[in-house]
Design a protein around this motif. Structure first.
Motif, PDB file in Angstrom:
ATOM      1  N   PRO A   4      10.382  72.159  13.454  1.00  0.00           N
ATOM      2  CA  PRO A   4      10.581  71.261  14.727  1.00  0.00           C
ATOM      3  C   PRO A   4       9.606  69.974  13.987  1.00  0.00           C
ATOM      4  CG  PRO A   4       8.976  72.846  15.077  1.00  0.00           C
ATOM      5  CD  PRO A   4       9.384  73.401  13.959  1.00  0.00           C
ATOM      6  N   ALA A   5      10.115  68.586  14.724  1.00  0.00           N
ATOM      7  CA  ALA A   5       9.405  67.558  14.550  1.00  0.00           C
ATOM      8  C   ALA A   5       8.031  67.140  15.742  1.00  0.00           C
ATOM      9  CB  ALA A   5      10.028  66.202  14.463  1.00  0.00           C
ATOM     10  N   PHE A   6       7.062  66.942  15.249  1.00  0.00           N
ATOM     11  CA  PHE A   6       6.184  66.639  16.383  1.00  0.00           C
ATOM     12  C   PHE A   6       5.986  65.124  16.701  1.00  0.00           C
ATOM     13  CE2 PHE A   6       5.015  70.894  14.568  1.00  0.00           C
ATOM     14  CZ  PHE A   6       5.040  71.363  15.635  1.00  0.00           C
ATOM     15  N   ARG A   7       5.739  64.477  18.058  1.00  0.00           N
ATOM     16  CA  ARG A   7       5.398  63.344  18.360  1.00  0.00           C
ATOM     17  C   ARG A   7       4.714  63.283  19.640  1.00  0.00           C
ATOM     18  NH1 ARG A   7       8.028  61.777  22.702  1.00  0.00           N
ATOM     19  NH2 ARG A   7      10.101  62.832  23.117  1.00  0.00           N
ATOM     20  N   PRO A   8       3.696  62.383  20.009  1.00  0.00           N
ATOM     21  CA  PRO A   8       3.179  62.217  21.154  1.00  0.00           C
ATOM     22  C   PRO A   8       4.042  61.988  22.306  1.00  0.00           C
ATOM     23  CG  PRO A   8       1.932  60.828  19.512  1.00  0.00           C
ATOM     24  CD  PRO A   8       3.325  61.344  18.968  1.00  0.00           C
ATOM     25  N   ALA A   9       4.031  62.528  23.591  1.00  0.00           N
ATOM     26  CA  ALA A   9       4.845  62.367  24.419  1.00  0.00           C
ATOM     27  C   ALA A   9       4.791  60.806  25.277  1.00  0.00           C
ATOM     28  CB  ALA A   9       4.566  63.328  25.451  1.00  0.00           C
ATOM     29  N   THR A  10       5.768  60.504  25.753  1.00  0.00           N
ATOM     30  CA  THR A  10       5.596  59.017  26.438  1.00  0.00           C
ATOM     31  C   THR A  10       5.894  59.311  27.845  1.00  0.00           C
ATOM     32  OG1 THR A  10       7.986  58.469  26.064  1.00  0.00           O
ATOM     33  CG2 THR A  10       6.339  57.973  24.463  1.00  0.00           C
ATOM     34  N   ALA A  73       9.006  72.384  22.895  1.00  0.00           N
ATOM     35  CA  ALA A  73       7.599  73.141  23.266  1.00  0.00           C
ATOM     36  C   ALA A  73       6.640  71.571  23.341  1.00  0.00           C
ATOM     37  CB  ALA A  73       7.425  73.896  22.140  1.00  0.00           C
ATOM     38  N   CYS A  74       5.713  72.066  24.095  1.00  0.00           N
ATOM     39  CA  CYS A  74       4.584  70.971  24.199  1.00  0.00           C
ATOM     40  C   CYS A  74       3.273  71.667  24.186  1.00  0.00           C
ATOM     41  CB  CYS A  74       5.023  70.218  25.689  1.00  0.00           C
ATOM     42  SG  CYS A  74       4.827  70.915  27.087  1.00  0.00           S
ATOM     43  N   CYS A  75       2.211  70.710  24.040  1.00  0.00           N
ATOM     44  CA  CYS A  75       0.939  71.002  24.491  1.00  0.00           C
ATOM     45  C   CYS A  75       0.045  69.700  24.881  1.00  0.00           C
ATOM     46  CB  CYS A  75       0.485  71.931  23.364  1.00  0.00           C
ATOM     47  SG  CYS A  75      -0.182  70.995  21.941  1.00  0.00           S
ATOM     48  N   GLU A  76      -0.969  70.036  25.525  1.00  0.00           N
ATOM     49  CA  GLU A  76      -1.712  69.021  25.960  1.00  0.00           C
ATOM     50  C   GLU A  76      -3.112  69.127  25.111  1.00  0.00           C
ATOM     51  OE1 GLU A  76      -4.646  67.746  29.717  1.00  0.00           O
ATOM     52  OE2 GLU A  76      -3.473  69.365  29.715  1.00  0.00           O
ATOM     53  N   ILE A 100       8.006  78.844  17.018  1.00  0.00           N
ATOM     54  CA  ILE A 100       7.714  77.643  17.354  1.00  0.00           C
ATOM     55  C   ILE A 100       6.176  77.338  18.000  1.00  0.00           C
ATOM     56  CG2 ILE A 100       8.322  75.621  19.064  1.00  0.00           C
ATOM     57  CD1 ILE A 100      11.333  76.676  18.372  1.00  0.00           C
ATOM     58  N   GLY A 101       5.902  78.518  18.699  1.00  0.00           N
ATOM     59  CA  GLY A 101       4.561  78.511  19.467  1.00  0.00           C
ATOM     60  C   GLY A 101       3.677  78.203  18.359  1.00  0.00           C
ATOM     61  N   ARG A 102       3.805  79.231  17.411  1.00  0.00           N
ATOM     62  CA  ARG A 102       2.531  79.021  16.407  1.00  0.00           C
ATOM     63  C   ARG A 102       2.567  77.891  15.699  1.00  0.00           C
ATOM     64  NH1 ARG A 102       4.705  84.293  15.546  1.00  0.00           N
ATOM     65  NH2 ARG A 102       6.334  83.695  14.354  1.00  0.00           N
ATOM     66  N   ALA A 103       3.764  77.196  15.352  1.00  0.00           N
ATOM     67  CA  ALA A 103       3.947  76.113  14.914  1.00  0.00           C
ATOM     68  C   ALA A 103       3.139  74.770  15.726  1.00  0.00           C
ATOM     69  CB  ALA A 103       5.245  75.461  14.505  1.00  0.00           C
ATOM     70  N   ALA A 106      -0.657  75.328  15.631  1.00  0.00           N
ATOM     71  CA  ALA A 106      -1.104  74.749  14.246  1.00  0.00           C
ATOM     72  C   ALA A 106      -1.046  73.304  14.138  1.00  0.00           C
ATOM     73  CB  ALA A 106      -0.284  75.314  13.009  1.00  0.00           C
ATOM     74  N   GLU A 107      -0.280  72.854  14.626  1.00  0.00           N
ATOM     75  CA  GLU A 107      -0.172  71.281  14.819  1.00  0.00           C
ATOM     76  C   GLU A 107      -1.344  70.667  15.720  1.00  0.00           C
ATOM     77  OE1 GLU A 107       0.752  67.132  14.238  1.00  0.00           O
ATOM     78  OE2 GLU A 107       1.061  68.930  13.141  1.00  0.00           O
ATOM     79  N   ALA A 108      -1.252  71.386  16.909  1.00  0.00           N
ATOM     80  CA  ALA A 108      -2.749  71.060  17.856  1.00  0.00           C
ATOM     81  C   ALA A 108      -3.888  71.121  16.978  1.00  0.00           C
ATOM     82  CB  ALA A 108      -2.536  71.915  19.104  1.00  0.00           C
ATOM     83  N   GLU A 109      -4.070  72.325  16.230  1.00  0.00           N
ATOM     84  CA  GLU A 109      -5.348  72.316  15.694  1.00  0.00           C
ATOM     85  C   GLU A 109      -5.604  71.456  14.583  1.00  0.00           C
ATOM     86  OE1 GLU A 109      -5.120  76.348  14.464  1.00  0.00           O
ATOM     87  OE2 GLU A 109      -5.404  77.301  16.243  1.00  0.00           O
ATOM     88  N   ARG A 110      -4.368  71.121  13.767  1.00  0.00           N
ATOM     89  CA  ARG A 110      -4.645  69.933  12.828  1.00  0.00           C
ATOM     90  C   ARG A 110      -5.030  68.739  13.190  1.00  0.00           C
ATOM     91  NH1 ARG A 110      -2.650  65.626  11.108  1.00  0.00           N
ATOM     92  NH2 ARG A 110      -1.084  65.572  12.870  1.00  0.00           N
ATOM     93  N   HIS A 111      -3.947  68.319  14.447  1.00  0.00           N
ATOM     94  CA  HIS A 111      -4.684  67.095  15.082  1.00  0.00           C
ATOM     95  C   HIS A 111      -5.974  67.156  15.567  1.00  0.00           C
ATOM     96  CE1 HIS A 111      -3.283  63.393  17.347  1.00  0.00           C
ATOM     97  NE2 HIS A 111      -4.486  63.772  18.254  1.00  0.00           N
TER      98      HIS A 111
END
Length: 177
Positions: A4-10, A73-76, A100-103, A106-111
């Protein structure tokens, strides 16, 4: 299958985020995945006003995972000094268990570590959700023993179907960039 590609929500994402979050946790759609809260909470998980409020908060980002324009998927993430808070984690029920959840985690932790310089990630999980807590423990999180009350009487977060709900804080040190 591509990652998946990640981006901030708007603000334009609010309706899709509300649908995703509610579908992942409530009602029959939530039962298609393993993260459902349908047996412990009824009603909604979130609403458009609350999601819009989250998006407007300073020191907060909602990350979305997409593939071919579809919200998966999403996360705050909230920056809270040296720690980041992880919440509103939702994966489309039919895609749960596929990585997808693991990804997203991982992206949230990286950010949190690389963009914000946070040393730790924290979250709260309903304490009786042993399967979900075990999933986080397999990813390096630990139970802190810190408990907080469930907001009984505030139907914005659902209608409790049992009297013993409370939150437990989980935490994980993040690798230094």
């Amino acid at each position: 299958m591509t990652a998946p590609a990640f981006r901030p929500a708007t603000a334009a994402d609010v309706p899709a985020l509300v649908d995703l979050v509610n579908s992942a946790y409530r009602g029959d759609s939530g039962r298609q995945g393993w993260t459902t809260e349908s047996d412990i909470l009824g009603g909604q998980r979130t609403d458009p006003d609350w999601v819009a409020e989250v998006l407007a908060r300073p020191e907060t980002v909602v990350l979305v995972a997409e593939r071919d324009g579809e919200l998966l998927a999403c996360c705050e993430l909230q920056r809270r000094g040296p720690a980041a808070y992880f919440g509103m984690f939702s994966v489309r029920p039919t895609l749960q268990g596929g990585g997808i959840g693991r990804a997203v985690l991982a992206e949230a932790e990286r950010h949190a570590a690389e963009v914000w310089g946070c040393a730790d990630m924290e979250m709260t999980v309903i304490s009786i959700r042993e399967d979900l807590i075990a999933w986080y423990e397999r990813r390096g999180y630990h139970r802190t023993g810190v408990l907080s009350p469930f907001p009984y009487g505030d139907e914005r977060f659902g209608i409790p179907l049992r009297p013993d709900l409370r939150f437990e804080t989980l935490a994980k040190p993040l690798p230094r960039p």
